[in-house]
Design an enzyme around this catalytic site. Structure first.
Site, short mmCIF file in Angstrom:
data_model
loop_
_atom_site.label_atom_id
_atom_site.label_comp_id
_atom_site.label_asym_id
_atom_site.label_seq_id
_atom_site.Cartn_x
_atom_site.Cartn_y
_atom_site.Cartn_z
N VAL A 12 0.87 -1.17 0.00
CA VAL A 12 0.00 0.00 0.00
C VAL A 12 0.90 1.22 0.00
O VAL A 12 2.10 1.13 0.31
CB VAL A 12 -0.96 0.04 1.21
CG1 VAL A 12 -1.99 -1.07 1.11
CG2 VAL A 12 -0.22 -0.02 2.53
N SER A 13 0.34 2.36 -0.32
CA SER A 13 1.14 3.57 -0.47
C SER A 13 1.47 4.27 0.84
O SER A 13 2.54 4.86 0.98
CB SER A 13 0.43 4.56 -1.40
OG SER A 13 0.28 4.00 -2.68
N THR A 14 0.55 4.22 1.81
CA THR A 14 0.76 4.97 3.05
C THR A 14 0.39 4.12 4.28
O THR A 14 -0.38 3.17 4.18
CB THR A 14 -0.11 6.25 3.09
OG1 THR A 14 -1.49 5.87 3.15
CG2 THR A 14 0.15 7.13 1.88
#
Length: 164
Positions: A12-14
């Site tokens: 996931v990105s964050t």
């Protein structure tokens, strides 16, 4: 190759998407278990256009050293946003199967919008800082434009068109 484990790669990105990461891991594990794979999971948190992630480095090392039989990802863009074909080629060179679980087709426009948002996010974070109000505002504007939700009055004013 039969005795080598599979590896599931989830990203996931964050950190705010931790719940999404857990769901992704559960889905990938269920897929591999249903197929009887001996497996491990590598998790990463970071942009899909940032190749300097510990988990991605570990995955590439395992592929390059032929220590895995297959790599399983939920979606193509969970592996990397750009350069999927390069990793696919590296897998082929090392006799590693690359499996994408969900091949849900997105429109070309949606893919391009998602790519643009990722690029703007990375550069805005570098320029203004990840928690900056300017970063959040810029990303929000790009998302609104990409989704076609731009306020037409504001757009007309910027282009000099009169609104009656």
């Amino acid at each position: 190759m039969g005795d080598k484990p599979a590896v599931g790669y989830c990203r996931v990105s964050t950190r705010a998407q931790k719940d999404d990461l857990e769901t992704q891991v559960s889905n990938v594990e269920a897929y591999m278990a249903a197929r009887g794979y001996q497996y491990s999971i590598i998790q990463d948190i970071g942009s899909g256009i940032n190749y300097d992630k510990q988990g991605l480095h570990e995955l590439l090392r395992l592929i390059n050293e032929r220590q895995v039989s297959r790599v399983v990802v939920l979606y193509r863009d969970r592996l990397v946003r750009f350069g999927f074909e390069l990793i696919e080629y590296l897998c082929r060179l090392n006799d590693v199967t690359l499996e994408v679980i969900d091949h849900t087709a997105h429109s070309r426009e949606q893919e391009l919008s998602d790519d643009l948002i990722q690029i703007v996010t990375v550069f805005a974070n570098r320029l203004y800082g990840a928690r900056s109000k300017r970063t959040r505002t810029l990303i929000g504007e790009v998302k609104r434009h990409a989704d076609g939700q731009e306020d037409t009055t504001a757009a007309d004013q910027r282009t000099g068109d009169a609104v009656s």
